[in-house]
Design an enzyme around this catalytic site. Structure first.
Site, PDB file in Angstrom:
ATOM      1  CE1 TYR A 134      41.786  -6.166  52.338  1.00  0.00           C
ATOM      2  CE2 TYR A 134      41.271  -6.088  54.723  1.00  0.00           C
ATOM      3  CZ  TYR A 134      42.060  -6.710  53.868  1.00  0.00           C
ATOM      4  OH  TYR A 134      42.747  -7.700  54.222  1.00  0.00           O
TER       5      TYR A 134
ATOM      6  CE1 TYR B 149      44.212   1.294  46.847  1.00  0.00           C
ATOM      7  CE2 TYR B 149      44.506   2.692  48.934  1.00  0.00           C
ATOM      8  CZ  TYR B 149      44.502   1.403  48.197  1.00  0.00           C
ATOM      9  OH  TYR B 149      45.340   0.385  48.672  1.00  0.00           O
TER      10      TYR B 149
ATOM     11  CG  ASP C  78      41.332  -5.317  44.811  1.00  0.00           C
ATOM     12  OD1 ASP C  78      41.870  -5.971  45.405  1.00  0.00           O
ATOM     13  OD2 ASP C  78      40.402  -4.390  45.173  1.00  0.00           O
TER      14      ASP C  78
END
Ligand SMILES: [Zn+2]
Ligand SMILES: [Zn+2]
Length: 457
Positions: free
Chosen positions: A395, A323, A257
């Site tokens: 996601y 992440y 993103d």
């Protein structure tokens, strides 16, 4: 038998040595067709006790002189490639239809199969190619040459070329194939897109029409871009310059993103340079130059010269992601509930309906993605840091928030309170089955002392 065939070919009219030898091209490896033709002509003359007479290409009814132009064509190609660095080449030839017809007639008239031996196209490609390779000290490559020279025989008059020893440059079209630099990038600041992002209001022109004519676009402030820069804009000009190319294209191994940082080992990318005049810039110098100019916002590491296969590799190789997320909860969460929810998510397969934010045009569908590992720390009753390793395509923001129930299970769902990612970092991109970096896709040697570019432990 072969002498009879040669005699039959010679009886069709004046035929040069190359054209005489070409129907026998599959005999006696190591000879040129001209040497085969010369030997056959000699043999027939001796057998028949006739005076020996040669036929120059200029008088040959089959090739109409083209078989005498190998040197001149090769010279024109070498001239056209002046200033271009390359290690491999290929030569292609367009033969005039009339000459191809002559080749068939020659064999037919002599009672041979219409395509026996070799075509003039193949001989031209090989003979001209051999000369280009010898002059430039480069190798032929039939698969993926650095440069490709296409000769259009109709582009010049063979008789004029025989007389002058030169061929007009218009008859030669030189194509330079792209060159590729592989590396990994880190994005150390947020709000930097991976690739150029032109302003959608002005279409990238930076201009809008006001009452008094053209004025700077309100939406982008006249820059034409939604963001000041991008990873592509940081990397591309330096690579294109170093390779003296015309333009460049950025290929990333997926993308994060815009508001996410890309940290640790970084994300694999390939910069493709069109029409490069230089193919072997020093990757270490290039890397230093990019990093100096980017001044901390973006960093590249592990740059190497790559083959074209590396583009497909970064685009299609399945990769998992690591992440780190800052998370805020709407209501207080206690330690036990937090740990239990994370334990529930560890190793689970999540069902995710396409998030609205991703692409309004994409048809919605439910996908299954696995959370390989997840852990975290509750920093306060309403704040946590979550670290996770997930399958490609997971996601993460939705895994935390539940996306209004479209992702199941989710951290918010398990805790029974709204949860939101307030900051996201990608901390690793690694090949699912094997590393991105495959030695066979590199043209240079690994660098000593360079940062390890294998994020794939
Ligand atoms: Zn000929
Ligand atoms: Zn604009």
């Amino acid at each position: 038998m072969i002498t009879e065939d040669a005699r039959a070919l010679l009886s069709t009219g004046a035929v040069c040595d190359s054209c005489l030898g070409r129907p026998f091209a599959d005999r006696s490896f190591g000879l040129t067709n001209a040497e085969r033709g010369r030997a056959l002509r000699t043999t027939v003359a001796l057998a028949d006790d006739e005076d020996f007479e040669t036929t120059a290409p200029a008088d040959c009814w089959v090739c109409e002189g083209y078989c005498g132009t190998f040197d001149a064509v090769a010279e024109t190609i070498v001239d056209a490639l002046e200033g271009t660095a390359f290690a491999t080449y290929q030569v292609g030839t367009r033969v005039p239809p009339l000459v191809e017809e002559n080749e068939r007639l020659l064999r037919e008239d002599a009672g041979l199969e219409p395509d026996v031996g070799e075509s003039m196209k193949r001989e031209m490609n090989r003979e001209v190619g051999r000369r280009v390779g010898a002059t430039t000290e480069t190798e032929v490559d039939f698969d993926r040459p650095d440069v490709l020279a296409v000769v259009d025989l109709e582009g010049f008059d063979p008789l004029e070329a025989l007389e002058s020893g030169t061929v007009t440059s218009h008859a030669v079209d030189v194509q330079i194939n792209p060159a590729f630099v592989y590396g990994r990038y880190r994005k150390l600041e947020r709000d930097i897109p991976q690739t150029e992002w032109p302003c959608r209001e002005c279409g990238g022109s930076g201009i809008q029409l006001g009452d008094d004519g053209e004025e700077p676009c309100d939406y982008c402030g006249g820059s034409g871009y939604l963001y000041d820069t991008s990873v592509e804009q940081v990397v591309r000009p330096h690579v294109v310059d170093a390779m003296d190319g015309d333009e460049g294209t950025f290929h990333g191994a997926g993308r994060e993103d815009v508001d996410a940082r890309m940290l640790e080992e970084g994300r694999p990318f390939v910069l493709e340079v069109k029409r490069p005049r230089v193919r072997d810039p020093d990757p270490a110098e290039l890397e230093a130059e990019i990093n100096e100019a980017a001044d901390g916002a973006v960093e590249v590491a592990g740059l190497r010269l790559a083959t074209y296969e590396m583009v497909e590799r970064v685009k299609e190789h399945d990769a998992s992601k690591h992440y780190r997320a800052d998370v805020e909860f709407a209501e207080s969460v206690d330690e036990d509930a937090f740990e239990t929810a994370l334990a529930e998510l560890e190793g689970t397969t999540v069902e995710q309906y396409t998030p609205e934010r991703v692409d309004h045009r994409r048809a919605g569908l439910t996908r299954e993605r696995t959370v390989y590992a997840i852990d975290g720390d509750l920093r306060s009753p309403t704040e946590a840091e979550v670290r996770l390793h997930g399958e490609g395509g997971l996601y993460v923001k939705e895994l935390i928030s539940s996306d209004g129930g479209r992702t199941e299970p989710s951290l918010a769902g398990l805790l029974g309170t709204d949860a939101e990612v307030t900051a996201l970092d990608v901390t690793g991109v690694e090949g699912e089955n094997e590393p991105f970096e495959r030695e066979a896709y590199f043209l240079d040697e690994p660098r000593d002392g360079s940062e390890p570019a294998t994020g794939d432990a």
